[in-house]
Design a protein around this motif. Structure first.
Motif, PDB file in Angstrom:
ATOM      1  N   VAL A   4       0.833  -1.200   0.000  1.00 56.41           N
ATOM      2  CA  VAL A   4       0.000   0.000   0.000  1.00 56.41           C
ATOM      3  C   VAL A   4       0.868   1.252   0.000  1.00 56.41           C
ATOM      4  O   VAL A   4       0.621   2.201  -0.751  1.00 56.41           O
ATOM      5  N   ASN A  65      -4.174   7.198   5.266  1.00 56.01           N
ATOM      6  CA  ASN A  65      -4.696   6.153   4.375  1.00 56.01           C
ATOM      7  C   ASN A  65      -5.167   4.977   5.219  1.00 56.01           C
ATOM      8  O   ASN A  65      -4.405   4.420   6.005  1.00 56.01           O
ATOM      9  N   SER A  67      -6.367   1.508   4.486  1.00 56.84           N
ATOM     10  CA  SER A  67      -6.613   0.332   3.652  1.00 56.84           C
ATOM     11  C   SER A  67      -6.884  -0.852   4.570  1.00 56.84           C
ATOM     12  O   SER A  67      -6.102  -1.803   4.677  1.00 56.84           O
ATOM     13  N   SER A 183      -8.148  -1.985  -1.046  1.00 51.42           N
ATOM     14  CA  SER A 183      -6.958  -1.550  -0.315  1.00 51.42           C
ATOM     15  C   SER A 183      -5.869  -1.059  -1.254  1.00 51.42           C
ATOM     16  O   SER A 183      -5.034  -0.239  -0.870  1.00 51.42           O
ATOM     17  N   MET A 184      -5.851  -1.573  -2.479  1.00 53.11           N
ATOM     18  CA  MET A 184      -4.876  -1.139  -3.473  1.00 53.11           C
ATOM     19  C   MET A 184      -5.350   0.115  -4.205  1.00 53.11           C
ATOM     20  O   MET A 184      -4.544   0.950  -4.625  1.00 53.11           O
ATOM     21  N   PRO A 187      -4.723   3.867  -1.852  1.00 49.53           N
ATOM     22  CA  PRO A 187      -3.513   4.706  -1.818  1.00 49.53           C
ATOM     23  C   PRO A 187      -3.260   5.511  -3.083  1.00 49.53           C
ATOM     24  O   PRO A 187      -2.507   6.487  -3.040  1.00 49.53           O
TER      25      PRO A 187
END
Length: 231
Positions: A4, A65, A67, A183-184, A187
């Motif tokens: 991430v 962030n 994630s 989650s990808m 970011p």
């Protein structure tokens, strides 16, 4: 998570810059809330966010962030309050909208707050046609989409391939690996927010959110890697 972090601001050193992050000049403050298996709980998340509140000025933290995900069916109020407090402090909070599992009917918990920028993986958008499934935002969700399938980023030297759903076939050029999910996607937007803040250091979170939404509107809410790098 190393992967991430690399998406948001990796410098791409081991790939000659090919796999650099969105905002490679950004400084990172890593707050660990998950164990080596990528598991944690809301209590650890809240403690991590409170640490950020206490140390935001010391480390000049401008973007957070998140994630992370949850299987909870009810909103964790301390977590909601911690996120909103960060937003009120002038910190941009970018959170993954969740990874719906059509096999068992799971959806993220219902909407609770506008004090965040929620991000979904573009490839999962069909799961979010029914109203208000985001953990953190009200109304239509997520706020933004970004590519989330087979995203290449940094491979941690401690990555445990013995865990479920982890395969060495995902490795790219020895030092990188592909992963998928919200989650990808998240970011990418955090990196774009960091670039906007570098140009507009006095901007408030809602102003950053507005700029991102405006940029994504002509594309159906999607911000690609190429577009994010233009901020």
């Amino acid at each position: 998570m190393t992967h991430v972090t690399g998406i948001a601001c990796g410098n791409g050193w081991n790939s000659g810059g090919i796999y650099r992050g969105i905002a490679p000049d950004t400084n990172i403050v890593s707050v660990k809330i998950l164990d080596r298996y990528g598991q944690g709980n809301s209590t650890h998340a809240v403690l991590g966010l409170r640490w950020i509140m206490d140390n935001a000025r010391k480390y000049n933290i401008k973007v957070v962030n998140l994630s992370i995900g949850t299987n909870d069916r009810k909103v964790n109020l301390p977590l909601k309050e911690a996120v909103e407090r960060l937003w009120q402090m002038g910190i941009v909070v970018v959170a993954a909208a969740g990874n719906p599992d059509g096999r068992n009917g799971y959806r993220p918990p219902p909407a609770v707050s506008s004090g965040v920028i929620s991000v979904g993986a573009w490839e999962d958008r069909n799961y979010f046609q029914t109203p208000s499934f985001s953990f953190f935002t009200q109304g239509e969700m997520p706020d933004l989409w970004a590519p989330g399938e087979n995203v290449v980023s940094v491979l941690s030297p401690d990555y445990d391939f013995s865990l479920p759903n982890r395969s060495r076939s995902s490795i790219v050029e020895k030092n990188y690996i592909t992963m998928s999910g919200a989650s990808m996607a998240t970011p990418l937007i955090s990196g774009a927010a960091a670039l906007l803040l570098a140009r507009n250091p006095r901007a408030r979170p809602w102003e950053i959110k507005k700029l991102l939404l405006q940029k994504a509107r002509p594309f159906g809410g999607l911000l690609t890697e190429e577009v994010c790098r233009t901020f």
